[in-house]
Every structure is written in structure tokens, then in C-alpha cells.
Design a protein around this motif. Structure first.
Motif, PDB file in Angstrom:
ATOM      1  N   ALA A 104      23.763  12.577  52.379  1.00 50.46           N
ATOM      2  CA  ALA A 104      23.303  12.231  52.941  1.00 50.46           C
ATOM      3  C   ALA A 104      21.644  13.030  52.581  1.00 50.46           C
ATOM      4  O   ALA A 104      20.431  12.156  52.897  1.00 50.46           O
ATOM      5  CB  ALA A 104      23.121  12.456  54.932  1.00 50.46           C
ATOM      6  N   VAL A 105      21.955  14.435  52.782  1.00 49.89           N
ATOM      7  CA  VAL A 105      21.203  15.047  52.308  1.00 49.89           C
ATOM      8  C   VAL A 105      20.465  13.860  50.175  1.00 49.89           C
ATOM      9  O   VAL A 105      19.338  13.472  50.488  1.00 49.89           O
ATOM     10  CB  VAL A 105      21.200  16.326  51.250  1.00 49.89           C
ATOM     11  CG1 VAL A 105      20.405  16.792  50.417  1.00 49.89           C
ATOM     12  CG2 VAL A 105      21.343  17.294  52.261  1.00 49.89           C
ATOM     13  N   CYS A 106      21.552  13.680  49.453  1.00 52.29           N
ATOM     14  CA  CYS A 106      20.892  12.801  48.473  1.00 52.29           C
ATOM     15  C   CYS A 106      20.514  11.322  48.686  1.00 52.29           C
ATOM     16  O   CYS A 106      19.812  10.892  47.848  1.00 52.29           O
ATOM     17  CB  CYS A 106      22.343  13.054  47.676  1.00 52.29           C
ATOM     18  SG  CYS A 106      23.165  14.305  47.312  1.00 52.29           S
ATOM     19  N   GLU A 107      20.577  10.887  49.539  1.00 50.02           N
ATOM     20  CA  GLU A 107      19.893   9.719  49.888  1.00 50.02           C
ATOM     21  C   GLU A 107      18.756  10.090  50.749  1.00 50.02           C
ATOM     22  O   GLU A 107      17.838   9.329  50.260  1.00 50.02           O
ATOM     23  CB  GLU A 107      21.196   8.784  51.155  1.00 50.02           C
ATOM     24  CG  GLU A 107      20.575   7.446  51.402  1.00 50.02           C
ATOM     25  CD  GLU A 107      20.846   7.046  49.623  1.00 50.02           C
ATOM     26  OE1 GLU A 107      19.799   6.244  49.778  1.00 50.02           O
ATOM     27  OE2 GLU A 107      21.473   7.381  49.076  1.00 50.02           O
ATOM     28  N   GLU A 108      19.179  10.671  51.038  1.00 46.97           N
ATOM     29  CA  GLU A 108      17.227  10.640  51.972  1.00 46.97           C
ATOM     30  C   GLU A 108      16.318  11.586  50.794  1.00 46.97           C
ATOM     31  O   GLU A 108      15.501  10.789  50.551  1.00 46.97           O
ATOM     32  CB  GLU A 108      17.537  12.450  52.789  1.00 46.97           C
ATOM     33  CG  GLU A 108      16.191  12.187  53.431  1.00 46.97           C
ATOM     34  CD  GLU A 108      15.996  12.152  54.969  1.00 46.97           C
ATOM     35  OE1 GLU A 108      14.644  11.235  55.141  1.00 46.97           O
ATOM     36  OE2 GLU A 108      16.817  10.701  55.332  1.00 46.97           O
ATOM     37  N   LEU A 109      16.890  12.229  49.713  1.00 47.95           N
ATOM     38  CA  LEU A 109      15.656  12.605  48.485  1.00 47.95           C
ATOM     39  C   LEU A 109      15.497  10.975  48.423  1.00 47.95           C
ATOM     40  O   LEU A 109      14.713  11.497  47.506  1.00 47.95           O
ATOM     41  CB  LEU A 109      16.395  13.604  48.021  1.00 47.95           C
ATOM     42  CG  LEU A 109      16.647  15.172  48.733  1.00 47.95           C
ATOM     43  CD1 LEU A 109      17.360  16.229  47.313  1.00 47.95           C
ATOM     44  CD2 LEU A 109      15.870  15.364  48.535  1.00 47.95           C
TER      45      LEU A 109
END
Length: 141
Positions: A104-109
Motif C-alpha cells: 500500500a505504501v508503494c502504491e500510494e507513492l
């Protein structure tokens, strides 16, 4: 959630002798650790903080210059070695909890506009980097 964010001239990740991620140029290398209670609030905050941090040359952020970001999961950021000689990992979330948060952090970035490269969650990775500065920050939410 904890992150160690490094300004790098280059970085790459190999797994079993095969390259799985490489930064195409100067950018940020992020080691990301997840604890049991991390969720959407921590995910959004961390991604935004990483993207907007003014830690690149001339006090610019990755968002300003379009710098790539390599994110590597690292449960050992929640290791505790205060007592004895053997660290405990009790504060680190188990894989079924932490992997979706890491993703989710990667996707949010990516949603924010970042070019994101990723390590392989749970793999034995060999991470190579050339630190710039060196300039390293620890973020926690």
C-alpha cells in the motif's frame, strides 16, 4: 511504521543472483518496517512524507525533481536488542499483516506520481547502494 530513507546516487536489489530492482538514477532508497497496528493512516502519511521530503540536492524533494524511489521491506527495523545478545522481533508485524501495508505504501507513492521500484517481500535480498552525502533520515509514525 518505520522507514530509513537514504539519498542515493544508485541502488539495486538482487535475489538469488538475479536483479529484481534498480534505480535508473539518483533518488531515494527506503527501508520500510511495519508493526502490528499500522494501517491506512500510517500508509498515507509515510508515502506523502517520503515523496515530499526535501532531502535531495538543493533542498528539493523527490516530488519536485521526479526522483525514483526504491522501497525494500525490512522487518528488522522493529528488532529489539536491549536485553541480551539475541534480538527479538515481537514488534514486527507478521508477513500476512505487513505485506499488504508495504504494498500500500508503494502504491500510494505511485498514486502521488513517484516512479517506484520494489524489493521482493520476504526474500533474502542483496541491496547495493551508493549513498549521497551521506544523507539518511529515520521516519516513524
Amino acid at each position: 511504521m518505520r522507514a530509513v530513507v537514504m539519498r542515493v546516487l544508485s541502488a539495486s536489489v538482487d535475489v538469488e543472483g538475479r536483479n529484481v530492482a534498480t534505480l535508473p538514477g539518483p533518488g531515494l532508497l527506503v527501508y520500510l518496517g511495519v508493526t502490528h497496528h499500522d494501517g491506512q493512516g500510517e500508509t498515507s502519511w509515510m508515502a506523502r512524507k517520503i515523496w515530499d521530503l526535501r532531502m535531495l540536492p538543493e533542498e528539493r524533494s523527490a516530488s519536485e525533481v521526479g526522483a525514483p524511489i526504491l522501497v525494500v521491506s525490512q522487518f528488522t527495523l522493529y528488532g529489539d536488542a536491549v536485553k541480551g545478545r539475541r534480538p527479538t522481533w515481537a514488534a514486527a508485524a507478521p508477513g500476512p499483516v505487513s505485506e499488504p501495508v508495504y504494498d500500500a505504501v508503494c502504491e500510494e507513492l505511485r498514486t502521488l506520481g513517484a516512479r517506484v521500484e520494489k524489493g521482493v517481500f520476504g526474500a533474502d535480498m542483496q541491496v547495493t547502494s551508493v549513498n549521497d552525502g551521506p544523507f539518511t533520515l529515520i521516519l516513524e509514525r
